[in-house]
Design a protein around this motif. Structure first.
Motif, PDB file in Angstrom:
ATOM      1  N   GLY A   1     -30.242  44.989  24.735  1.00 31.46           N
ATOM      2  CA  GLY A   1     -29.615  43.743  25.173  1.00 31.46           C
ATOM      3  C   GLY A   1     -28.885  43.861  26.487  1.00 31.46           C
ATOM      4  O   GLY A   1     -28.162  42.943  26.873  1.00 31.46           O
ATOM      5  N   LEU A   2     -29.067  45.023  27.194  1.00 31.97           N
ATOM      6  CA  LEU A   2     -28.297  45.227  28.419  1.00 31.97           C
ATOM      7  C   LEU A   2     -29.002  46.229  29.313  1.00 31.97           C
ATOM      8  O   LEU A   2     -29.538  47.237  28.832  1.00 31.97           O
ATOM      9  CB  LEU A   2     -26.888  45.735  28.065  1.00 31.97           C
ATOM     10  CG  LEU A   2     -25.890  45.888  29.202  1.00 31.97           C
ATOM     11  CD1 LEU A   2     -25.470  44.505  29.712  1.00 31.97           C
ATOM     12  CD2 LEU A   2     -24.666  46.662  28.719  1.00 31.97           C
TER      13      LEU A   2
ATOM     14  N   THR B   1     -29.046  40.837  37.828  1.00 32.22           N
ATOM     15  CA  THR B   1     -28.668  40.626  36.433  1.00 32.22           C
ATOM     16  C   THR B   1     -28.561  41.964  35.719  1.00 32.22           C
ATOM     17  O   THR B   1     -29.222  42.936  36.095  1.00 32.22           O
ATOM     18  CB  THR B   1     -29.692  39.729  35.706  1.00 32.22           C
ATOM     19  OG1 THR B   1     -29.260  39.526  34.358  1.00 32.22           O
ATOM     20  CG2 THR B   1     -31.080  40.358  35.686  1.00 32.22           C
TER      21      THR B   1
ATOM     22  N   ARG C   1     -28.610  41.618  32.223  1.00 33.12           N
ATOM     23  CA  ARG C   1     -29.033  41.204  30.889  1.00 33.12           C
ATOM     24  C   ARG C   1     -30.508  40.813  30.909  1.00 33.12           C
ATOM     25  O   ARG C   1     -31.007  40.288  31.904  1.00 33.12           O
ATOM     26  CB  ARG C   1     -28.211  40.005  30.403  1.00 33.12           C
ATOM     27  CG  ARG C   1     -26.755  40.342  30.139  1.00 33.12           C
ATOM     28  CD  ARG C   1     -26.029  39.138  29.577  1.00 33.12           C
ATOM     29  NE  ARG C   1     -24.651  39.453  29.235  1.00 33.12           N
ATOM     30  CZ  ARG C   1     -24.272  39.998  28.089  1.00 33.12           C
ATOM     31  NH1 ARG C   1     -25.175  40.273  27.168  1.00 33.12           N
ATOM     32  NH2 ARG C   1     -23.001  40.263  27.852  1.00 33.12           N
TER      33      ARG C   1
END
Length: 847
Positions: A783-784, A836, A838
C-alpha cells in the motif's frame, strides 16, 4: 285536580301515571351550571342509567331538545326561565328519575353575542375541522357548542371572530351555540349552521400512470383523509410507502405485482369511503433507465409558468415530467440528457421531480425543485429588439416593472448572458443560442417573483460567418497591429472584437477577407469575434496573442539542481520571457565568489567534469539585447562518489515474458542496475493490446542499484527509484518486487465519466499503478512506495477542443470519487507529471 281558595276546581283526567320503575338514574355533574334566562343553551348532564325516551325538566319546564349520547351522558337545551336557581330533573320513560336541587342557575344576560356565519360550514363527522366563526359581541372565556357538544379548542381572535376546532358529530346539520361565560353571560344559537359529512374521496389521476414497482407516484383528487389506505389491484401500499400530503394529494411508492399490465387504483378513507380509478396504473418492463440529476433553475414561483432545464440521462421522446405529482405544462426533449419543461402552479415548498419515458422507465429526484411565494410582482411590457439570429448574442432591452437586482432572464428556458438590471423598469441582456421560432421571455427576481412574455422573442435562421485564421495572430498588447482575417460570408459593415474590445479601422475587402487594427488588450491569448450587420457572428477562441512590449528579462522564478553522476550535476529553470540566452555561474561556497561557467539557450544544463563527492553552488540569469536580469536564487547539489563505469559492468539484457493478458519484464542480475539506468520499453505496437504490464526486480538487483529505472508504456511513463521498493525486500535472496501497470478498460472509463463534471471527456485509458512483493511463494500487495515515484502522461493537443485543457485525475478511494490532481504541466511538451508514494488509479481528462 287543582282547587283554588274560592273553591274553583279543574280536573285533567288520567294526567299522571304512577309506575314502578326499573331504572334508577343519577345526576353527577352539570356543565354549564349558569345559563341565560332566554334559554336555548345546551347543557351537558353526566350521570348514570339514562335510557331511551329520557326527558329533562328545568324547574318543571321540559327541555325542548334532549339528545341521549350514552347511558351516562345527556345534552339538553334549556327552556326560557326567569333568573334564579332551579331544580334539574331527569325522568326515564319507565318513570325512574333523578333530582338535582338548584342544579342550574338562570341569569339575566349580560351580553348579546350573535353568530352570522361559519367558514367552512361543513366538515367530517370525526371532527377536527378548523372553523372561523363570524359574528359579534364575543367575550373572553367564550364557549362554543356543536349540537350541544363543546368544541375542544376555542380561540378568541377579536370581538367578532372566533377560531374553533369542531368536535365529532353525527352526519347532518348541527346547531352552533356560542356562550359568553361568567360576568359576561349571554348566548346565541344559529340553527343548522354547520353540516357534518362523511368523506367523499375521488381520484382524478395518478402521476405517473405507468412504471415499475418502486415508482414514486402521486394520487391527485379530493377529500383524501389522513390515515387513508391505497391499493394497486389487491396489493395494499405499505404504510411506510404512503404519505397523505393534503386532501388533494397522496404520495405513494408503487408496490410489486406478479405481472405487468393495467391495475385499478383504490383509496379507502378511515371512515370507509372509497375512491376508485379503473385501470389507473400500468405496470411495465421498460427498456429505458432515465436518471434526473439536476434542474436549472431549481427554484421558482408558486404561480408556475417558467421553463426549467432538466439534466440527466436516458431521456426519450414523449417523456412526461411531474413536479410534486402535477404534470408539467409543456415538455420538450432536447436530447437524451436534456429536457426543458414549463412548471405548473403548485404550493410553496420543495417538490419531487419525476421523468417518465414512453416505455414506463421512471426516475424521481427528491426535493429537486422548490416553489416559493414571492413578494415581488414583476411585469414585462416589451422586448427590443424582439427578434434575432438563432446563434444568439443579440443585445436586448426588456422593459417592464418591479425588476429587482440579481434578476435572471430566460429565453425559451435557456439563461441569457450578461444580464444587467439597470433599474426597476429596465433589464439589458444578450440572448443565448436558440432554435428557430418564437420563444417565451421570462424574468425571475431573486425572491422568485416571475413574469413571462409569451413569444416575446423570435429566433430566425441566417448564414453565419466563418473565421479561418488571422495573419499575424500575435502582436504587442499596446494594440494597433494590422491584422488580416480570412474566412467566409463576411458582410460589409461587419464589426470585429478582440478580447471583447472593438477593433479599429475594420475594412471588409470581400466576403472572404477583412483587415483591422487591434485594440489595446491584456497579455495572453484572446478571443477574436466577427459580427455581421444581420446579427450573425463567429468567434475564434485564442485567436490573437497579445505580447508584452519587449523589455529586459526578469530573473528565473526558480532553480533546481540534481546529482547526475560522480562528475555531473543537472541544472534546470523555467523559461523567462524575452530571454535570448542564459548564463550559468558556479561556486564552491554558498557565499561565493561565483564564477562564469557557461551560457545556453536551453533551460536545462549539465555541469560536468566536476570532482566526485563535492558540493557545488549555482545561480542563473537571463540576458537579451536590452539588459541582464538579476540572478536566480541559489541552489546546490553534491556529485556522486565513485569512478567511471568499467566496460565489464555493463547491465545485462532484460528477459521479456509475454503471457495471456500479461506482459512481464524481469530484472534479476545483482549488478543489473548498479552503474546504468534501465528503460523498460513497452511501446512496441505488439504490446499495446496487452492490458497488464509488469516489471519484476530481484532483491539483489535493488540492493546494488544506484540508478532509477524508467517504465514506458507509450501513454504512461514511470520513473522508479530503487529505494521505493527496497525496504521490505529483507527476506530470502529469491524475493523480488513487481510493479504493475493495468489498463482498467472501457467499462471502468464509463463508470469514471459518470462521476466527472458535466462536459468532461476522458482522453486516456484509466490506469491502476501499484506494486507487490513476492517472498517465500507468497504474494503480498503493498500500500506504499518507500520513496516517491514519478508518473507522467502525454496527451495529443489535437484531442483538445476550444478552451479545453488536460487535467490529471486520481481516484480518492476514501471519498469514493475522482479528483483533479496537482500535476505539473511540462512547459514544452503536452505532458502532465506528478509524484506519489501510494498506489493510484489515474487518467487524463479534457475539460
Amino acid at each position: 285536580r287543582v282547587i283554588n281558595p274560592d273553591g274553583g276546581t279543574a280536573i285533567l283526567p288520567k294526567a299522571f301515571n304512577y309506575k314502578h320503575p326499573a331504572s334508577k338514574p343519577q345526576i353527577f355533574q352539570v356543565d354549564p351550571t349558569q345559563v341565560p334566562a332566554a334559554g336555548g343553551q345546551p347543557v351537558t348532564i353526566l350521570g348514570a342509567d339514562f335510557r331511551e325516551g329520557v326527558k329533562v325538566y328545568f324547574d318543571g319546564l321540559a327541555s325542548p331538545q334532549v339528545d341521549l349520547l350514552s347511558e351516562g351522558k345527556i345534552i339538553a337545551v334549556t327552556p326560557p326561565h326567569p333568573p334564579g336557581k332551579v331544580d334539574l330533573i331527569v325522568v326515564n320513560d319507565d318513570g325512574g328519575n333523578a333530582h338535582l336541587p338548584q342544579g342550574v342557575e338562570y341569569l339575566a344576560p349580560q351580553s348579546e353575542p350573535v353568530v352570522f356565519s361559519l367558514e367552512p360550514d361543513r366538515g367530517p363527522v370525526d371532527g377536527g375541522t378548523p372553523v372561523v366563526i363570524h359574528g359579534k359581541d364575543f367575550r373572553e372565556g367564550i364557549k362554543v357548542f356543536f349540537n350541544g357538544i363543546p368544541a375542544p379548542a376555542v380561540e378568541l381572535l377579536s370581538y367578532k371572530e372566533l377560531r374553533v376546532i369542531t368536535p365529532p358529530g353525527r352526519e347532518g346539520p348541527a346547531d352552533v351555540t356560542v356562550m359568553n361565560t361568567g360576568e359576561h353571560l349571554g348566548s346565541f344559537t344559529l340553527k343548522n349552521a354547520f353540516t357534518y359529512v362523511t368523506s367523499n374521496p375521488k381520484i382524478v389521476s395518478i402521476n405517473p400512470s405507468q412504471g415499475v414497482a418502486g415508482t414514486e407516484a402521486y394520487l391527485l383528487g379530493e377529500d383524501f383523509r389522513e390515515g387513508a389506505r391505497v391499493f394497486f389491484g389487491e396489493v395494499e401500499v405499505p404504510a411506510q410507502d404512503l404519505r397523505v400530503e393534503s386532501q388533494e394529494r397522496v404520495w405513494v411508492k408503487v408496490p410489486a405485482q406478479e405481472r405487468t399490465g393495467y391495475f385499478d387504483v383504490r383509496l379507502v378513507n378511515p371512515d370507509g369511503a372509497e375512491a376508485l380509478l379503473k385501470q389507473g396504473f400500468r405496470y411495465r418492463l421498460p427498456d429505458s433507465r432515465p436518471v434526473v440529476k439536476e434542474l436549472s433553475p431549481s427554484r421558482g414561483p408558486v404561480i408556475g409558468h417558467i421553463i426549467v432545464t432538466i439534466i440527466g440521462e436516458d431521456f426519450r421522446d414523449q417523456a412526461e415530467v411531474y413536479f410534486g405529482g402535477i404534470t408539467a405544462l409543456s415538455v420538450e426533449v432536447i436530447d437524451g440528457n436534456t429536457i426543458r419543461a414549463k412548471i405548473p402552479p403548485h404550493s410553496p415548498g420543495p417538490k419531487d421531480v419525476t421523468v417518465t419515458n414512453y416505455d414506463g422507465g421512471t426516475h424521481t429526484l427528491t426535493a429537486a425543485f422548490t416553489y416559493e411565494e414571492p413578494d415581488s410582482e414583476p411585469q414585462i411590457f416589451r422586448v427590443e429588439p424582439n427578434k434575432g439570429p438563432a446563434v444568439g448574442e443579440t443585445a436586448i432591452t426588456i422593459s417592464g416593472n418591479d425588476f429587482r437586482p440579481g434578476a435572471l432572464v430566460y429565453i425559451g428556458g435557456v439563461p441569457a448572458r450578461e444580464v444587467v438590471v439597470e433599474n426597476y423598469q429596465t433589464i439589458r441582456a444578450l440572448t443565448p443560442p436558440g432554435e428557430e421560432g418564437p420563444k417565451d421571455v421570462t424574468v425571475i427576481n431573486p425572491d422568485q417573483g416571475a413574469a413571462t412574455l409569451a413569444k416575446g422573442f423570435t429566433y430566425y435562421a441566417i448564414e453565419l460567418p466563418v473565421i479561418y485564421g488571422l495573419d499575424p495572430d500575435r502582436g504587442e498588447s499596446t494594440g494597433r497591429t494590422r491584422v488580416t482575417l480570412r474566412g467566409e460570408r463576411l458582410q460589409e459593415g461587419a464589426l470585429v472584437f478582440v478580447g471583447g474590445r472593438p477593433a479599429q479601422e475594420v475594412q471588409v475587402q470581400d466576403a472572404q477577407t477583412l483587415t483591422f487594427l487591434t485594440p489595446p488588450g491584456e497579455p495572453g491569448w484572446q478571443e477574436v469575434r466577427v459580427r455581421n450587420p444581420d446579427g450573425g457572428w463567429a468567434a475564434l477562441p485564442q485567436g490573437f496573442l497579445y505580447l508584452r512590449p519587449r523589455m529586459a528579462p526578469e530573473a528565473p522564478d526558480w532553480l533546481e539542481t540534481d546529482r547526475a553522476d560522480h562528475e555531473t550535476i543537472k541544472i534546470q529553470w523555467p523559461p523567462v520571457e524575452f530571454a535570448n540566452y542564459y548564463e550559468i555561474y558556479i561556486s564552491d561556497s554558498r557565499s561565493g565568489p561565483y564564477r562564469f561557467l557557461d551560457q545556453t539557450i536551453r533551460t536545462v544544463y549539465y555541469a560536468t567534469g566536476l570532482q566526485p563527492n563535492t558540493r557545488y553552488y549555482f545561480k542563473v540569469r537571463a540576458v537579451n539585447e536590452l539588459g541582464v536580469s538579476d540572478f536566480s536564487y541559489e541552489d546546490n547539489a553534491r556529485t556522486d562518489r565513485g569512478e567511471k563505469a568499467v566496460p565489464q559492468l555493463e547491465p545485462e539484457e532484460m528477459l521479456v515474458q509475454s503471457e495471456t493478458g500479461r506482459l512481464t519484464a524481469v530484472i534479476s542480475s545483482a549488478r543489473a542496475l548498479a552503474l546504468a539506468a534501465y528503460q523498460v520499453d513497452f511501446t512496441p505496437p505488439a504490446y499495446q493490446k496487452i492490458p497488464l504490464k509488469t516489471v519484476r526486480i530481484s532483491r539483489d538487483a535493488l540492493q546494488q542499484a544506484v540508478w532509477s529505472f524508467t517504465i514506458d508504456t507509450g501513454k504512461l511513463v514511470l520513473e522508479v527509484p530503487p529505494y521505493s521498493l527496497l525496504p521490505v525486500l529483507t527476506g530470502s535472496s529469491s524475493a523480488y518486487g513487481e510493479i504493475l501497470i493495468r489498463d482498467l478498460g472501457q467499462a471502468e472509463a464509463e463508470r469514471a465519466l459518470k462521476k466527472l463534471p458535466r462536459g468532461s471527456r476522458i482522453i486516456s485509458p484509466v490506469y491502476s499503478v501499484g506494486w507487490q512483493l513476492f517472498e517465500d511463494k507468497e504474494i503480498l500487495p503493498q500500500g506504499l512506495f518507500y520513496q516517491e515515484i514519478t508518473l507522467s502522461m502525454d496527451y495529443a493537443p489535437s484531442l483538445m477542443g476550444p478552451g479545453e485543457k488536460a487535467v490529471l485525475y486520481l481516484y480518492n478511494d476514501d471519498a469514493g470519487r475522482w479528483e483533479a490532481a496537482a500535476a505539473v504541466k511540462d512547459r514544452y511538451l503536452p505532458r502532465l507529471t506528478l509524484k506519489t508514494m501510494r498506489p493510484i488509479w489515474v487518467m487524463l481528462v479534457a475539460q
